[in-house]
Each structure stands twice: as C-alpha cells, then as structure tokens.
Design a protein around this motif. Structure first.
Motif, PDB file in Angstrom:
ATOM      1  N   LYS A  74      -9.283   0.259  10.377  1.00 20.38           N
ATOM      2  CA  LYS A  74      -8.558  -0.429   9.313  1.00 20.38           C
ATOM      3  C   LYS A  74      -9.153  -1.810   9.048  1.00 20.38           C
ATOM      4  O   LYS A  74      -9.547  -2.510   9.979  1.00 20.38           O
ATOM      5  CB  LYS A  74      -7.084  -0.587   9.686  1.00 20.38           C
ATOM      6  N   ASN A 105     -11.995  -0.408  -1.727  1.00 21.24           N
ATOM      7  CA  ASN A 105     -11.673  -0.895  -3.062  1.00 21.24           C
ATOM      8  C   ASN A 105     -10.921  -2.206  -2.869  1.00 21.24           C
ATOM      9  O   ASN A 105      -9.742  -2.199  -2.519  1.00 21.24           O
ATOM     10  CB  ASN A 105     -10.833   0.130  -3.825  1.00 21.24           C
ATOM     11  N   THR A 154      -5.744  -7.047  -3.070  1.00 23.99           N
ATOM     12  CA  THR A 154      -5.350  -5.691  -2.699  1.00 23.99           C
ATOM     13  C   THR A 154      -6.553  -4.964  -2.095  1.00 23.99           C
ATOM     14  O   THR A 154      -7.688  -5.193  -2.499  1.00 23.99           O
ATOM     15  CB  THR A 154      -4.832  -4.870  -3.903  1.00 23.99           C
ATOM     16  N   GLU A 156      -7.747  -0.966  -0.755  1.00 21.04           N
ATOM     17  CA  GLU A 156      -7.544   0.473  -0.550  1.00 21.04           C
ATOM     18  C   GLU A 156      -8.700   0.964   0.310  1.00 21.04           C
ATOM     19  O   GLU A 156      -9.861   0.670   0.017  1.00 21.04           O
ATOM     20  CB  GLU A 156      -7.561   1.220  -1.879  1.00 21.04           C
ATOM     21  N   HIS A 157      -8.364   1.696   1.369  1.00 16.86           N
ATOM     22  CA  HIS A 157      -9.386   2.181   2.302  1.00 16.86           C
ATOM     23  C   HIS A 157      -8.918   3.492   2.917  1.00 16.86           C
ATOM     24  O   HIS A 157      -7.710   3.745   3.027  1.00 16.86           O
ATOM     25  CB  HIS A 157      -9.615   1.120   3.399  1.00 16.86           C
ATOM     26  N   ASN A 162      -1.483   3.391   2.733  1.00 10.36           N
ATOM     27  CA  ASN A 162      -1.105   2.768   1.474  1.00 10.36           C
ATOM     28  C   ASN A 162      -2.006   1.573   1.195  1.00 10.36           C
ATOM     29  O   ASN A 162      -2.794   1.164   2.039  1.00 10.36           O
ATOM     30  CB  ASN A 162       0.352   2.289   1.536  1.00 10.36           C
ATOM     31  N   LYS A 163      -1.836   0.997   0.013  1.00 10.20           N
ATOM     32  CA  LYS A 163      -2.553  -0.221  -0.354  1.00 10.20           C
ATOM     33  C   LYS A 163      -2.010  -1.399   0.423  1.00 10.20           C
ATOM     34  O   LYS A 163      -0.816  -1.460   0.711  1.00 10.20           O
ATOM     35  CB  LYS A 163      -2.327  -0.529  -1.835  1.00 10.20           C
ATOM     36  N   HIS A 165      -1.340  -5.431   0.101  1.00  8.60           N
ATOM     37  CA  HIS A 165      -1.207  -6.502  -0.883  1.00  8.60           C
ATOM     38  C   HIS A 165      -0.970  -7.808  -0.134  1.00  8.60           C
ATOM     39  O   HIS A 165      -0.066  -7.868   0.709  1.00  8.60           O
ATOM     40  CB  HIS A 165      -0.007  -6.274  -1.809  1.00  8.60           C
TER      41      HIS A 165
END
Length: 182
Positions: A74, A105, A154, A156-157, A162-163, A165
């Motif tokens: 993560k 992202n 933000t 995304e991986h 989840n995203k 923030h």
C-alpha cells in the motif's frame, strides 16, 4: 521469434516467425530451395524446441519469484504544504511513496476538481531502493488561493480496496488535515 544473421559486419538474413505466419528476408542471394528448406527447419525448431523451452523457463521463474512479483504494498499518501519565501505563495505537494506494483493513479484536486496537467510539476514514477515506487505532484499557488480553496490528494492503487483522500486547507491560518478512505 526473430532470427538475424550477420557476417563480417554485414547484415544477412532476417527471419520472423509467429504461430500464424513465417516470413524470410535475406539481403544475400540464396537459392529459393535454401529459403524453403530453412523456413521449414526454423518452423520445426520454433514449434518443438524454442517455444516449449521459453514457456517452461518463464513458468519456472514465475514460480520461483511469484511472491515477489505478485505482492501488493500500500502507498503512504501525504499532502504537504510549503511556504515559498521568494513569491510569498505556497507549494502544495501530493506524495505517494512505498507502493508496489508500480501503477498508481495520483490526482491533485482543487475544490473537488482535478488540477490541469499544465499547472502541475512532477508526476514521474520513481523507483525506491527497496523495490517500491514513489510519485509526487506539485502545484504552486498564491496565499489567497490557498485560503480560498480546499486541496485534496487522491490515490488509487491495486493494493487499496478504496480511494485514499487527503484534504488540506487554510481557514484563519489554521491548517487542517483529514484522512479518510472512501
């Protein structure tokens, strides 16, 4: 599969072969019979030797390295703010580090809308020394803009459900940071 043959610094034969078609290109003048014989030999070698050995080798390496290749780490995501003494403004930095695999992202938002790419510096994917990656995106803003807007980073991986923030904003010169998973 592609085979290239050369001698004495000169290019010679070039052979390309896929499962669907086989083509032969030669800069040397070979008799047509030789071309056909060579194509048949190469097709046999490809189907019976090279292709099976290649697949077996790749499967062996994947089996040995599966835990390393398939792992998910993560990202640590932070939104930083630094005052720029020259301009009196600030640099807002969205940073994700320590993640694997390499695709991420990472988006910097102003009041919930993505900041346009021409305003952002950075954004290159960089390797860390521990086989993880990092990415940072920077935005220079005025003090007034920093006080008027809410900035959000933000991420995304694949390792995240989840995203992520992270918000940063200034109200009456108080910095607040909020981390939530949506």
């Amino acid at each position: 599969m592609a085979i290239k043959d050369a001698f004495n610094g000169q290019s010679g034969d070039q052979l390309s072969f896929t499962n669907d078609q086989c083509s032969f290109h030669s800069q040397w003048q070979w008799p047509a019979m030789w071309d056909n014989l060579q194509l048949g030999q190469v097709k046999w070698l490809y189907e019976n030797l090279y292709h099976p050995i290649c697949l077996r080798t790749l499967r062996t390496y994947l089996k040995k390295q599966k835990n390393r290749v398939m792992r998910k780490v993560k990202p640590r995501v932070r939104l930083l703010q630094k005052t720029l003494p020259d301009s009196g403004g600030a640099k807002v930095t969205c940073l994700a580090t320590g993640f694997y695999p390499r695709h991420i992202n990472l988006t910097l938002l102003r009041d919930g809308q993505p900041v346009s790419d021409h305003q952002i510096t950075g954004g290159e994917l960089l390797p860390n020394g521990d086989e993880t990656y990092q990415m940072r995106k920077n935005l220079e803003v005025s003090t007034e803009e920093l006080q008027k807007h809410l900035f959000t980073c933000t991420a995304e991986h694949l390792s995240l459900d989840n995203k992520i923030h992270i918000n940063i904003g200034i109200t009456s010169h108080v910095i607040y940071t909020n981390l939530k998973v949506v």
